[in-house]
Design a protein around this motif. Structure first.
Motif, PDB file in Angstrom:
ATOM      1  N   MET A 117     103.016 -23.888  27.139  1.00  0.00           N
ATOM      2  CA  MET A 117     102.331 -23.572  25.923  1.00  0.00           C
ATOM      3  C   MET A 117     101.606 -22.308  26.013  1.00  0.00           C
ATOM      4  O   MET A 117     101.428 -21.711  24.859  1.00  0.00           O
ATOM      5  CB  MET A 117     101.537 -24.846  25.700  1.00  0.00           C
ATOM      6  CG  MET A 117     102.071 -26.083  25.477  1.00  0.00           C
ATOM      7  SD  MET A 117     100.687 -27.586  25.403  1.00  0.00           S
ATOM      8  CE  MET A 117     100.186 -27.003  23.976  1.00  0.00           C
ATOM      9  N   LEU A 118     101.351 -21.823  27.229  1.00  0.00           N
ATOM     10  CA  LEU A 118     100.636 -20.783  27.183  1.00  0.00           C
ATOM     11  C   LEU A 118     101.295 -19.206  26.734  1.00  0.00           C
ATOM     12  O   LEU A 118     102.320 -19.315  26.916  1.00  0.00           O
ATOM     13  CB  LEU A 118      99.902 -20.401  28.646  1.00  0.00           C
ATOM     14  CG  LEU A 118      98.885 -21.531  29.290  1.00  0.00           C
ATOM     15  CD1 LEU A 118      98.498 -21.234  30.360  1.00  0.00           C
ATOM     16  CD2 LEU A 118      98.136 -21.790  28.176  1.00  0.00           C
ATOM     17  N   ARG A 119     100.737 -18.331  26.054  1.00  0.00           N
ATOM     18  CA  ARG A 119     101.279 -17.081  25.944  1.00  0.00           C
ATOM     19  C   ARG A 119     101.078 -15.823  26.854  1.00  0.00           C
ATOM     20  O   ARG A 119     100.278 -16.001  27.749  1.00  0.00           O
ATOM     21  CB  ARG A 119     100.407 -16.602  24.797  1.00  0.00           C
ATOM     22  CG  ARG A 119     100.566 -17.743  23.609  1.00  0.00           C
ATOM     23  CD  ARG A 119      99.233 -17.541  22.400  1.00  0.00           C
ATOM     24  NE  ARG A 119      97.895 -17.484  23.304  1.00  0.00           N
ATOM     25  CZ  ARG A 119      97.095 -16.561  22.629  1.00  0.00           C
ATOM     26  NH1 ARG A 119      97.088 -15.535  21.781  1.00  0.00           N
ATOM     27  NH2 ARG A 119      95.887 -16.506  23.543  1.00  0.00           N
ATOM     28  N   PRO A 120     101.873 -14.837  26.794  1.00  0.00           N
ATOM     29  CA  PRO A 120     101.544 -13.935  27.500  1.00  0.00           C
ATOM     30  C   PRO A 120     100.049 -13.202  27.592  1.00  0.00           C
ATOM     31  O   PRO A 120      99.610 -13.245  26.388  1.00  0.00           O
ATOM     32  CB  PRO A 120     102.555 -12.523  27.178  1.00  0.00           C
ATOM     33  CG  PRO A 120     103.527 -13.249  26.309  1.00  0.00           C
ATOM     34  CD  PRO A 120     103.009 -14.591  25.761  1.00  0.00           C
ATOM     35  N   GLY A 121      99.386 -13.201  28.662  1.00  0.00           N
ATOM     36  CA  GLY A 121      98.210 -12.752  28.657  1.00  0.00           C
ATOM     37  C   GLY A 121      97.199 -13.961  28.953  1.00  0.00           C
ATOM     38  O   GLY A 121      96.117 -13.809  29.256  1.00  0.00           O
ATOM     39  N   ASP A 122      97.642 -15.095  28.887  1.00  0.00           N
ATOM     40  CA  ASP A 122      96.867 -16.204  29.058  1.00  0.00           C
ATOM     41  C   ASP A 122      96.785 -16.596  30.476  1.00  0.00           C
ATOM     42  O   ASP A 122      97.601 -16.251  31.006  1.00  0.00           O
ATOM     43  CB  ASP A 122      97.208 -17.518  28.215  1.00  0.00           C
ATOM     44  CG  ASP A 122      97.227 -17.374  26.745  1.00  0.00           C
ATOM     45  OD1 ASP A 122      96.328 -16.822  26.208  1.00  0.00           O
ATOM     46  OD2 ASP A 122      97.904 -18.261  26.007  1.00  0.00           O
ATOM     47  N   THR A 123      95.715 -17.486  30.838  1.00  0.00           N
ATOM     48  CA  THR A 123      95.554 -17.607  32.420  1.00  0.00           C
ATOM     49  C   THR A 123      95.524 -18.997  32.525  1.00  0.00           C
ATOM     50  O   THR A 123      94.758 -19.588  31.931  1.00  0.00           O
ATOM     51  CB  THR A 123      94.222 -16.818  32.972  1.00  0.00           C
ATOM     52  OG1 THR A 123      94.310 -15.586  32.591  1.00  0.00           O
ATOM     53  CG2 THR A 123      94.268 -16.933  34.429  1.00  0.00           C
ATOM     54  N   TYR A 142      80.837  -7.623  21.607  1.00  0.00           N
ATOM     55  CA  TYR A 142      80.834  -7.168  22.979  1.00  0.00           C
ATOM     56  C   TYR A 142      82.252  -7.181  23.702  1.00  0.00           C
ATOM     57  O   TYR A 142      82.446  -7.781  24.467  1.00  0.00           O
ATOM     58  CB  TYR A 142      79.979  -8.550  23.751  1.00  0.00           C
ATOM     59  CG  TYR A 142      78.524  -8.942  23.133  1.00  0.00           C
ATOM     60  CD1 TYR A 142      77.631  -7.638  23.776  1.00  0.00           C
ATOM     61  CD2 TYR A 142      78.194  -9.943  22.217  1.00  0.00           C
ATOM     62  CE1 TYR A 142      76.399  -7.959  23.241  1.00  0.00           C
ATOM     63  CE2 TYR A 142      76.931  -9.929  21.934  1.00  0.00           C
ATOM     64  CZ  TYR A 142      75.835  -9.214  22.382  1.00  0.00           C
ATOM     65  OH  TYR A 142      74.679  -9.042  22.073  1.00  0.00           O
ATOM     66  N   PRO A 143      83.058  -6.234  23.163  1.00  0.00           N
ATOM     67  CA  PRO A 143      84.381  -6.192  23.738  1.00  0.00           C
ATOM     68  C   PRO A 143      84.312  -5.642  24.937  1.00  0.00           C
ATOM     69  O   PRO A 143      85.323  -6.054  25.754  1.00  0.00           O
ATOM     70  CB  PRO A 143      84.973  -5.291  22.766  1.00  0.00           C
ATOM     71  CG  PRO A 143      83.922  -4.340  22.189  1.00  0.00           C
ATOM     72  CD  PRO A 143      82.886  -5.175  22.109  1.00  0.00           C
ATOM     73  N   GLY A 144      83.517  -4.968  25.498  1.00  0.00           N
ATOM     74  CA  GLY A 144      83.588  -4.580  26.953  1.00  0.00           C
ATOM     75  C   GLY A 144      83.000  -5.674  27.916  1.00  0.00           C
ATOM     76  O   GLY A 144      83.241  -5.644  29.217  1.00  0.00           O
ATOM     77  N   ILE A 145      82.595  -6.856  27.427  1.00  0.00           N
ATOM     78  CA  ILE A 145      81.863  -7.854  28.107  1.00  0.00           C
ATOM     79  C   ILE A 145      82.877  -9.088  27.967  1.00  0.00           C
ATOM     80  O   ILE A 145      83.329  -9.760  29.005  1.00  0.00           O
ATOM     81  CB  ILE A 145      80.580  -8.111  27.830  1.00  0.00           C
ATOM     82  CG1 ILE A 145      79.716  -6.940  28.265  1.00  0.00           C
ATOM     83  CG2 ILE A 145      80.101  -9.531  28.556  1.00  0.00           C
ATOM     84  CD1 ILE A 145      78.166  -6.930  27.606  1.00  0.00           C
ATOM     85  N   ILE A 146      83.218  -9.459  26.943  1.00  0.00           N
ATOM     86  CA  ILE A 146      83.852 -10.853  26.551  1.00  0.00           C
ATOM     87  C   ILE A 146      85.233 -10.383  26.695  1.00  0.00           C
ATOM     88  O   ILE A 146      85.609  -9.664  25.635  1.00  0.00           O
ATOM     89  CB  ILE A 146      83.286 -11.414  25.316  1.00  0.00           C
ATOM     90  CG1 ILE A 146      81.939 -11.733  25.407  1.00  0.00           C
ATOM     91  CG2 ILE A 146      84.051 -12.856  24.933  1.00  0.00           C
ATOM     92  CD1 ILE A 146      80.990 -12.311  24.324  1.00  0.00           C
ATOM     93  N   LYS A 147      86.034 -10.944  27.156  1.00  0.00           N
ATOM     94  CA  LYS A 147      87.590 -10.693  27.447  1.00  0.00           C
ATOM     95  C   LYS A 147      88.559 -11.678  26.766  1.00  0.00           C
ATOM     96  O   LYS A 147      89.716 -11.437  26.998  1.00  0.00           O
ATOM     97  CB  LYS A 147      87.946 -10.263  28.586  1.00  0.00           C
ATOM     98  CG  LYS A 147      87.152  -9.365  29.476  1.00  0.00           C
ATOM     99  CD  LYS A 147      87.378  -7.932  28.565  1.00  0.00           C
ATOM    100  CE  LYS A 147      86.799  -6.833  29.365  1.00  0.00           C
ATOM    101  NZ  LYS A 147      86.897  -5.423  28.627  1.00  0.00           N
ATOM    102  N   GLY A 148      87.951 -12.724  26.373  1.00  0.00           N
ATOM    103  CA  GLY A 148      88.845 -13.795  25.823  1.00  0.00           C
ATOM    104  C   GLY A 148      88.107 -14.950  25.766  1.00  0.00           C
ATOM    105  O   GLY A 148      86.944 -15.304  25.743  1.00  0.00           O
ATOM    106  N   LEU A 149      88.671 -16.262  25.620  1.00  0.00           N
ATOM    107  CA  LEU A 149      88.230 -17.439  25.493  1.00  0.00           C
ATOM    108  C   LEU A 149      88.576 -18.374  26.582  1.00  0.00           C
ATOM    109  O   LEU A 149      89.575 -18.186  27.443  1.00  0.00           O
ATOM    110  CB  LEU A 149      88.766 -18.313  24.267  1.00  0.00           C
ATOM    111  CG  LEU A 149      88.431 -17.563  22.863  1.00  0.00           C
ATOM    112  CD1 LEU A 149      89.154 -18.379  21.732  1.00  0.00           C
ATOM    113  CD2 LEU A 149      87.047 -17.353  22.516  1.00  0.00           C
TER     114      LEU A 149
END
Length: 166
Positions: free
Chosen positions: A155-161, A100-107
């Motif tokens: 600790m977060l990486r680029p793109g993390d929220t 589901y790449p169009g729906i699930i965008k990460g963790l």
């Protein structure tokens, strides 16, 4: 699914009927002008199919989400999700991210002192390792982190929220 311009709510819980805190997106958000919503980790791998079938695919809104690292997701306020990093099901997380790449965008992981218990910062480091190995961003919910907020953010990486930092 509306194609008209509208607002985007990037952090809501819309797993209506599947979680204690989920709102019905079409009747709650559409009247407010929100046409796209990001569900913030309501579902985990055990509840993702039910969420996608009963809410995402039935809604008039555009819905995307992050998948909770806890297999059951954030289903109830009666107890916290299982945040033992040894139980993060990376194989099934990978399956859903691919399916589901169009729906699930990460963790998504909740990392607050009252939730992590004896697991402490391993909750976050395990989630970061899972996200890194799966090549996806991680959303971290914290309202009272088990460490200094600056150290956690570092600790977060680029793109993390990072949600609820204040």
């Amino acid at each position: 699914m509306p194609r008209d311009p509208g607002l985007i709510d990037n952090h809501a819980h819309v797993f209506y009927g599947g979680t204690a805190v989920g709102c019905q997106p079409d009747t709650t958000l559409l009247p407010m002008g929100v046409t796209t919503v990001g569900d913030a980790g309501s579902a985990g791998v055990e509840t993702a199919v039910a969420f996608i079938r009963s809410v995402v695919q039935q809604s008039r809104m555009r819905i995307f989400c992050t998948l909770n690292v806890s297999s059951e997701g954030q289903t109830t306020s009666l107890h916290t999700e299982d945040l033992n990093p040894e139980r993060y099901d990376r194989e099934r997380l990978a399956y859903f991210l691919e399916k589901y790449p169009g729906i699930i965008k990460g963790l998504k992981v909740r990392c607050s002192i009252g939730l992590v218990g004896r697991f402490g910062m391993s909750v976050l480091t395990g989630a970061l390792e899972a996200a890194q190995s799966l090549g996806c961003p991680l959303t971290v919910h914290t309202t009272n982190p088990p460490c200094d907020m600056g150290d956690l953010a570092a600790m977060l990486r680029p793109g993390d929220t990072l949600c609820h930092p204040f």
